[in-house]
Design a protein around this motif. Structure first.
Motif, PDB file in Angstrom:
ATOM      1  N   PHE A 189      35.314  38.126  37.100  1.00  0.00           N
ATOM      2  CA  PHE A 189      35.186  37.378  38.355  1.00  0.00           C
ATOM      3  C   PHE A 189      35.711  35.947  38.223  1.00  0.00           C
ATOM      4  N   TYR A 192      39.181  36.088  38.968  1.00  0.00           N
ATOM      5  CA  TYR A 192      39.330  36.347  40.406  1.00  0.00           C
ATOM      6  C   TYR A 192      39.255  35.034  41.178  1.00  0.00           C
ATOM      7  N   TYR A 196      42.308  33.553  43.397  1.00  0.00           N
ATOM      8  CA  TYR A 196      42.246  33.599  44.858  1.00  0.00           C
ATOM      9  C   TYR A 196      41.487  32.431  45.489  1.00  0.00           C
ATOM     10  N   GLY A 201      36.450  34.132  46.774  1.00  0.00           N
ATOM     11  CA  GLY A 201      35.449  34.653  45.845  1.00  0.00           C
ATOM     12  C   GLY A 201      34.098  34.829  46.507  1.00  0.00           C
ATOM     13  N   CYS A 204      34.150  37.873  48.625  1.00  0.00           N
ATOM     14  CA  CYS A 204      34.078  39.051  47.763  1.00  0.00           C
ATOM     15  C   CYS A 204      32.628  39.356  47.395  1.00  0.00           C
ATOM     16  N   HIS A 261      42.505  42.761  42.983  1.00  0.00           N
ATOM     17  CA  HIS A 261      42.232  41.850  41.871  1.00  0.00           C
ATOM     18  C   HIS A 261      43.419  41.946  40.903  1.00  0.00           C
ATOM     19  N   SER A 264      42.654  41.543  36.997  1.00  0.00           N
ATOM     20  CA  SER A 264      41.692  42.381  36.298  1.00  0.00           C
ATOM     21  C   SER A 264      42.392  43.174  35.207  1.00  0.00           C
ATOM     22  N   TYR A 269      41.839  46.621  41.414  1.00  0.00           N
ATOM     23  CA  TYR A 269      40.820  46.228  42.383  1.00  0.00           C
ATOM     24  C   TYR A 269      39.587  45.673  41.672  1.00  0.00           C
ATOM     25  N   VAL A 270      38.736  45.011  42.436  1.00  0.00           N
ATOM     26  CA  VAL A 270      37.484  44.483  41.896  1.00  0.00           C
ATOM     27  C   VAL A 270      36.590  45.652  41.487  1.00  0.00           C
TER      28      VAL A 270
END
Length: 319
Positions: A189, A192, A196, A201, A204, A261, A264, A269-270
């Protein structure tokens, strides 16, 4: 005399077995701007009270069948009576009668013959005090909600988690029933946020919190923001099988959100890592150790590659 908005909106219940007394009380209070409803005895008063929830009750002490003292006692039992003041109207002035009036729940009393200016002020003051008390309780409830709710995600905050987990720990210890705890952490995170920005965040985290809440629906379960990008789920009356199901669903639902993401190392993706533990609290067991066990499982999920969940300290990978 012009009635205040409080008086115009307030409903007074007059309880007296004498029609003449009810009439003069009604005429007086209607001139003051109050709405009036009447009952001619204690039994009828209980029915009217339950149906209409008046703002104040003017209750005669001496009535046949059920006197004012017994009626007042019965009123206090009703759920809706908490903030509704009872003003006892009595021809009795002896110390025993006055003491009894307060003992059965009357907030104040006034003696016959009625002194009308005094009655006017008593009724006005009692309704104002009742309304103020209700407002204060509503404010206190909101303050309590605010100090236990996370402002961003609108799930419980760390304080809310600690209070609830301790409460359920003690309850499950008494009942000797299983308690499960899941700790979740959003994978990568920090990167992330760096990629972004913190506002994205925050959005999210909000989406993830709401998605977890959609999975954890039982009234006794709790979803909390444990700190930063970490969430905790308290599951009373939940065994290992039940906790496994919930942990798997949580990981799946976060994948399904498909939040991009780019940085990552496990997915485009997250994703979420989770660790959980289940136990029946024993007299010699430790609440903090259960949290530590779930935390160790979460660490093991991360070291095993993230985007998965692990049960307690055995590092049993369950994907």
């Amino acid at each position: 005399m012009k009635a205040t908005s409080q008086q115009t909106q307030s409903l007074a219940l007059i309880v007296d077995d004498e029609p003449f007394i009810r009439m003069i009380l009604r005429n007086f209070l209607e001139r003051e701007g109050y709405k009036i409803v009447e009952a001619q005895n204690g039994i009828e008063a209980l029915t009217v009270f339950n149906q209409l929830h008046p703002d104040i009750v003017l209750l005669d002490a001496i009535m046949p069948d059920m006197d004012g003292f017994e009626c007042c006692t019965q009123l206090q039992i009703l759920d809706c009576s908490k903030h509704i003041p009872v003003l006892m109207i009595t021809g009795l002035e002896d110390e025993e009668s006055v003491d009894r009036a307060f003992e059965v729940g009357a907030i104040d009393y006034i003696t016959k013959p009625i002194h009308w200016p005094v009655l006017r002020q008593r009724v006005k003051r009692l309704i104002q005090q009742s309304q103020l008390q209700q407002k204060l309780e509503a404010v206190n409830l909101e303050l309590l909600r605010l100090v236990t709710i996370d402002g961003l995600t609108e799930v419980a905050n760390r304080r809310g988690f600690e209070e609830y987990f301790s409460q359920e720990w003690q309850r499950m210890k008494r009942e000797q029933r299983p308690l499960s705890l899941i700790l979740c952490d959003v994978d990568y995170f920090k990167s992330y946020n760096d990629t972004y920005g913190h506002r994205v965040g925050d959005r999210c985290l909000l989406k993830i919190a709401q998605a977890i809440k959609d999975i954890v629906k039982r009234p006794g379960d709790l979803v909390a923001r444990y700190g930063g990008e970490e969430f905790a789920i308290v599951l009373p009356h939940t065994d290992t099988q039940g906790a496994t199901y919930i942990a798997e669903k949580i990981c799946d639902v976060v994948r399904t959100l498909a939040i991009p993401h780019g940085n990552s190392q496990v997915s485009p993706y997250v994703t979420l890592s989770a660790g959980f533990t289940t136990e029946i609290p024993q007299p010699n067991s430790d609440l903090e150790e259960m949290i530590a066990a779930a935390d160790r499982a979460l660490y093991q999920a991360k070291t095993a590659g993230r985007d998965r969940f692990v049960q307690n300290t055995l590092a049993t990978q369950m994907q």
